[in-house]
Design a protein around this motif. Structure first.
Motif, short mmCIF file in Angstrom:
data_model
loop_
_atom_site.label_atom_id
_atom_site.label_comp_id
_atom_site.label_asym_id
_atom_site.label_seq_id
_atom_site.Cartn_x
_atom_site.Cartn_y
_atom_site.Cartn_z
N LEU A 173 -7.43 -6.23 -7.95
CA LEU A 173 -6.70 -5.24 -7.16
C LEU A 173 -5.55 -5.91 -6.41
O LEU A 173 -5.57 -7.13 -6.17
N PRO A 174 -4.53 -5.16 -6.01
CA PRO A 174 -3.36 -5.77 -5.36
C PRO A 174 -3.61 -6.27 -3.95
O PRO A 174 -2.74 -6.93 -3.38
N ASP A 175 -4.77 -5.94 -3.36
CA ASP A 175 -5.08 -6.40 -1.99
C ASP A 175 -4.00 -5.95 -1.02
O ASP A 175 -3.49 -6.73 -0.21
N GLY A 176 -3.64 -4.70 -1.09
CA GLY A 176 -2.57 -4.11 -0.29
C GLY A 176 -2.00 -2.93 -1.07
O GLY A 176 -2.53 -2.55 -2.12
N PRO A 177 -0.91 -2.34 -0.61
CA PRO A 177 -0.31 -1.22 -1.34
C PRO A 177 0.14 -1.64 -2.74
O PRO A 177 0.68 -2.72 -2.94
N LEU A 178 -0.08 -0.75 -3.69
CA LEU A 178 0.38 -1.00 -5.06
C LEU A 178 1.89 -0.79 -5.16
O LEU A 178 2.60 -1.60 -5.77
N LEU A 179 2.37 0.29 -4.59
CA LEU A 179 3.79 0.64 -4.59
C LEU A 179 4.17 1.16 -3.21
O LEU A 179 3.34 1.73 -2.50
N GLY A 180 5.45 0.98 -2.86
CA GLY A 180 5.92 1.47 -1.57
C GLY A 180 7.43 1.48 -1.51
O GLY A 180 8.10 1.49 -2.55
N PRO A 181 8.01 1.44 -0.31
CA PRO A 181 9.46 1.48 -0.18
C PRO A 181 10.18 0.36 -0.93
O PRO A 181 11.30 0.54 -1.39
N ALA A 182 9.54 -0.80 -1.05
CA ALA A 182 10.19 -1.93 -1.72
C ALA A 182 10.60 -1.62 -3.15
O ALA A 182 11.54 -2.21 -3.67
N GLU A 183 9.88 -0.68 -3.78
CA GLU A 183 10.17 -0.35 -5.19
C GLU A 183 11.30 0.67 -5.35
O GLU A 183 11.72 0.94 -6.47
N CYS A 184 11.77 1.28 -4.26
CA CYS A 184 12.81 2.29 -4.42
C CYS A 184 13.99 2.13 -3.47
O CYS A 184 15.07 2.65 -3.73
N VAL A 185 13.81 1.39 -2.36
CA VAL A 185 14.86 1.34 -1.35
C VAL A 185 16.11 0.64 -1.86
O VAL A 185 17.23 0.89 -1.38
#
Length: 395
Positions: A257-269
């Motif tokens: 598991l990613p041990d945190g968010p899988l996806l978030g603002p970093a992937e679109c900002v």
């Protein structure tokens, strides 16, 4: 039979054999043409082309209120699960009195059966007194059981948004699912509290609202599930991941598991200024990669006028589920894959609920494209086709 009849019979058999061979070749060519993958699309040698629309209004017992569809395919039969509002809303459920219905199609989405109720508010002792809505369905071949995992809310919004589980031991999902005695199997904020704790937390500690769950796969006896979360204070939208063997016990760390968010603002900002992150998402595996089609938006996760609401396509190597911000995540061409057709700033959540559909070697995308600020929308059905050029070709 005389000699002439024998020769004629041989000729006929030869023609029939040649005909069958030609049909076989044509079928093989058709199969080869439809066997393109999203890897080909990423390389620019395939494209998505609209092949139709799915319209519940024209289906038996059609209803414009059926939305947020998700799909499962088994034995070439397509099953669509929809949320639908219940007119006689209860006093404690002024705006979210919703059930889940299921339909089937035997011709790749052109025609659909009438709806059958799969899950009804109040089926569970706790958790779903008001609404059962966005989620996913998964057929477990090992046990012959359908699993339905959905976002749910209770009377008076007790506990906020949570996740409820239902099951049906049958080859077909058409019919009532039994509620899990443990509902809600995920209480609001319980998974995010474990993902976002500690001084070096990768996400806001006040992230809540586990919702739009997707049962991605089952491996080594564990169901892999993704889900969204939202922090109202910072307006940060995230996608998380967990394993569960039974929808009761949930593991959010370790085991790949990613041990945190899988996806978030970093992937679109980087591509959408002021992007707050991701909401609903749909996952697809190829031989080499995992692809995630993720809803992304600016301003907030709430539907607001003048808001950008888009879908980006992300990928990572298969077997990897990187944490948000990892360089292992790639974004297709740095631009949204799905964009709304409406330019009306008052139309909110213009393009929503994009889902992958896999039927044999064919790959599809279904998404809802809202045309005006009213209830009307186009539910576009796209099919992956060989050949480059324009990535998305709409009717």
């Amino acid at each position: 039979m005389n000699f002439i009849q024998k020769i004629s019979g041989l000729k006929l058999a030869g023609w029939l054999g040649a005909g069958l061979l030609l049909i076989g070749i044509m079928n093989a060519l058709h199969e080869s043409a439809s066997a393109v993958t999203v890897d080909d699309f990423w390389r620019g040698t395939a494209h998505f082309e609209q092949v139709g629309e799915i319209d519940w209004v024209t289906a038996p017992h059609g209803n414009t209120a059926e939305s947020s569809s998700w799909f499962s395919v088994r034995s070439n039969i397509w099953y669509a699960f929809n949320r639908v509002g219940i007119p006689d809303s209860q006093a404690g459920c002024p705006s979210t009195h919703m059930r889940i219905v299921v339909r089937e199609s035997r011709d790749q989405g052109r025609n659909w059966s009438g709806p059958e109720v799969a899950a009804e508010p109040g089926d569970s002792v706790n958790g779903d007194g008001c609404a059962i809505l966005d989620g996913s369905a998964f057929f477990d071949d090992m046990t012959g059981t359908w699993h339905l995992l959905a976002q749910c809310s209770d009377v008076g919004n007790q506990g906020g948004w949570a996740m409820c589980h239902y099951s049906r031991k049958n080859q077909s999902p058409k019919g009532r699912f039994a509620p899990d005695p443990g509902n809600p199997v995920v209480k609001g904020g319980s998974l995010w509290a474990r993902l976002c704790n500690g001084a070096q937390s990768p996400c806001p500690a006040t992230t809540v609202d586990e919702g739009t769950p997707e049962i991605v796969a089952k491996e080594r006896g564990r169901f892999l599930v993704t889900f969204h979360g939202y922090d109202y204070a910072s307006k940060t939208a995230l996608r998380g991941m967990a394993y569960t063997p039974d929808f009761q016990r949930w593991n959010v760390k370790g085991g790949g598991l990613p041990d945190g968010p899988l996806l978030g603002p970093a992937e679109c900002v980087r591509h959408t200024p002021h992007c707050v992150g991701v909401g609903q998402a749909s996952t697809l595996f190829t031989q080499k990669y995992v692809y995630v089609l993720a809803e992304s938006m600016d301003k907030s996760l709430e539907c607001l006028p003048g808001q950008q609401w888009l879908f980006y396509l992300h990928r990572a190597p298969k077997g990897e589920f990187p944490r948000s911000g990892s360089k292992l995540w790639e974004t297709y061409a740095g631009s949204p894959l799905l964009t709304p057709s409406s330019n009306d700033p008052q139309t909110t959540c213009k393009v929503t609920y994009a889902r992958w559909i896999r039927d044999g070697s064919s790959t599809y995308i279904v998404y809802e494209d809202r045309i005006t600020k009213s209830i009307y929308l186009k539910r576009r059905l796209l099919k992956l086709m060989p050949g480059g050029g324009v990535p998305i070709r709409l009717m």
